[in-house]
Design a protein around this motif. Structure first.
Motif, short mmCIF file in Angstrom:
data_model
loop_
_atom_site.label_atom_id
_atom_site.label_comp_id
_atom_site.label_asym_id
_atom_site.label_seq_id
_atom_site.Cartn_x
_atom_site.Cartn_y
_atom_site.Cartn_z
N THR A 132 73.25 22.57 77.81
CA THR A 132 74.69 22.32 78.00
C THR A 132 75.12 22.44 79.46
O THR A 132 76.32 22.31 79.75
CB THR A 132 75.51 23.31 77.16
OG1 THR A 132 75.16 24.66 77.54
CG2 THR A 132 75.23 23.12 75.68
N ALA A 133 74.19 22.65 80.37
CA ALA A 133 74.55 22.88 81.77
C ALA A 133 75.27 21.70 82.40
O ALA A 133 76.05 21.87 83.34
CB ALA A 133 73.30 23.22 82.58
N HIS A 134 75.01 20.50 81.89
CA HIS A 134 75.59 19.29 82.50
C HIS A 134 76.97 18.95 81.96
O HIS A 134 77.66 18.07 82.49
CB HIS A 134 74.67 18.10 82.20
CG HIS A 134 74.63 17.74 80.73
ND1 HIS A 134 73.94 18.50 79.81
CD2 HIS A 134 75.23 16.73 80.04
CE1 HIS A 134 74.08 17.97 78.60
NE2 HIS A 134 74.86 16.90 78.72
N ILE A 135 77.41 19.62 80.90
CA ILE A 135 78.67 19.26 80.22
C ILE A 135 79.87 19.71 81.04
O ILE A 135 79.94 20.86 81.49
CB ILE A 135 78.72 19.88 78.80
CG1 ILE A 135 77.57 19.33 77.95
CG2 ILE A 135 80.07 19.60 78.14
CD1 ILE A 135 77.50 19.94 76.56
N GLN A 136 80.80 18.81 81.24
CA GLN A 136 82.02 19.11 81.98
C GLN A 136 83.14 19.48 81.00
O GLN A 136 82.99 19.41 79.78
CB GLN A 136 82.43 17.90 82.82
CG GLN A 136 81.38 17.45 83.83
CD GLN A 136 81.08 18.51 84.87
OE1 GLN A 136 81.98 19.11 85.45
NE2 GLN A 136 79.79 18.76 85.09
N GLY A 137 84.29 19.87 81.56
CA GLY A 137 85.44 20.19 80.72
C GLY A 137 85.38 21.62 80.21
O GLY A 137 84.67 22.48 80.76
N ASN A 138 86.11 21.91 79.13
CA ASN A 138 86.19 23.25 78.56
C ASN A 138 85.14 23.41 77.45
O ASN A 138 85.20 22.72 76.43
CB ASN A 138 87.58 23.50 77.98
CG ASN A 138 88.64 23.59 79.06
OD1 ASN A 138 88.36 24.01 80.18
ND2 ASN A 138 89.86 23.19 78.73
N ILE A 139 84.22 24.34 77.65
CA ILE A 139 83.15 24.59 76.69
C ILE A 139 83.46 25.88 75.94
O ILE A 139 83.66 26.94 76.55
CB ILE A 139 81.79 24.71 77.41
CG1 ILE A 139 81.52 23.45 78.24
CG2 ILE A 139 80.68 24.94 76.40
CD1 ILE A 139 80.28 23.56 79.12
N PHE A 140 83.51 25.79 74.64
CA PHE A 140 83.82 26.93 73.79
C PHE A 140 82.54 27.69 73.47
O PHE A 140 81.65 27.18 72.79
CB PHE A 140 84.49 26.43 72.50
CG PHE A 140 85.00 27.52 71.60
CD1 PHE A 140 85.25 28.80 72.07
CD2 PHE A 140 85.27 27.25 70.26
CE1 PHE A 140 85.74 29.79 71.24
CE2 PHE A 140 85.77 28.23 69.42
CZ PHE A 140 86.00 29.50 69.90
N VAL A 141 82.41 28.92 73.98
CA VAL A 141 81.22 29.73 73.77
C VAL A 141 81.58 30.88 72.82
O VAL A 141 82.29 31.82 73.20
CB VAL A 141 80.67 30.30 75.09
CG1 VAL A 141 79.45 31.16 74.83
CG2 VAL A 141 80.32 29.16 76.05
#
Length: 258
Positions: A132-141
């Protein structure tokens, strides 16, 4: 005689209530000790039990506690991902049984969610962090505070939800459990417009809200697969896939005088 309950989940509280109710109804004056890891601030606890907070110091610590407090029954109602404590419980009871101190272990194994092709399953949190390192925006962890640091170098904005606060340089921490109402979860998704969801396969109804919403909105989900307990097999274990069956096994054994 003492009953030792390893808790820390809503299931554990529910099961402990059933257990203590049975003891009360049958006038069995046996103290129950409800053990917590001690990492959650102001945790929910059941009534009618003694609360023990903090670790035991490994396998030998559990053995010493059991012997010193005359524990005759052990319940493992810990989280499905709390494999270290479950492994230590297994090993401790296995070791005790080899010295002529057999104790029945009752374990509730909360069922996993049904697997789905739209979910990206990974075996480790590191694998998820890499994927998921490349994903932009808001990431819900929604993995908990312990694993949040692995996502601190993501270029996306990290929104962590956990039961205790954690410092997030590249995002925000929400200290709260999964909401019981799906509308509350939808409001969170509306506010942050998540581009990915990262979570564990906890198996709870409340926890599944985020999965259902992500699927409906075509948001990718990266899920940590269920771990396996790496330890010896303790033969005197009764595993139930629902709480009533697990507590019911104990009740049956008590009524039979086991």
């Amino acid at each position: 005689m003492t009953i030792l309950i390893f808790g820390g989940t809503a299931d554990a509280i529910n099961a402990t209530k059933q257990l203590t109710l049975f003891l009360q109804q049958h006038h069995i004056n046996t103290p129950c000790v409800y053990s917590l890891a001690g990492v959650t601030k102001n945790p929910n606890t059941p009534d009618g039990v003694r609360i023990r907070s903090g670790g035991f110091g490994g396998v030998q610590g559990i053995i010493d506690y059991i012997v010193h407090h005359d524990v005759r029954y052990v319940f493992d109602f810990t989280h499905p991902y709390a494999t270290q404590i479950s492994a230590h419980i297994n090993q401790a009871l296995y070791n005790l049984s080899r010295t002529g101190y057999p104790i029945p272990l009752y374990r509730y194994n909360r069922p996993a969610w049904q697997r789905d092709t739209y979910i990206h399953y990974r075996d480790t949190v590191c694998d998820i962090a890499t994927a998921t390192a490349h994903i932009q925006g808001n990431i819900f962890v929604a993995l908990g505070a312990k694993d949040a640091p692995l996502f601190l170098h993501h270029t996306g904005n990290i929104i962590v939800r956990s039961m205790r606060p954690v410092s997030i340089a590249n995002g925000t921490c929400i200290v709260a459990p999964p909401p019981p109402n799906i509308n509350t979860e939808q409001a969170l998704f509306d506010t942050h417009n998540f581009t990915a969801v990262i979570c564990k396969d906890s198996g709870t109804d409340n926890g599944y809200h985020k999965i259902a919403i992500a699927k409906h909105r075509h948001i990718p989900v990266y899920m940590l697969s269920r771990p396996r307990i790496e330890s010896v097999t303790y033969e005197n274990t009764y595993t139930g896939t629902d709480i009533a069956a697990t507590v019911g096994a104990f009740i049956q054994h008590v009524q039979q005088g086991i």
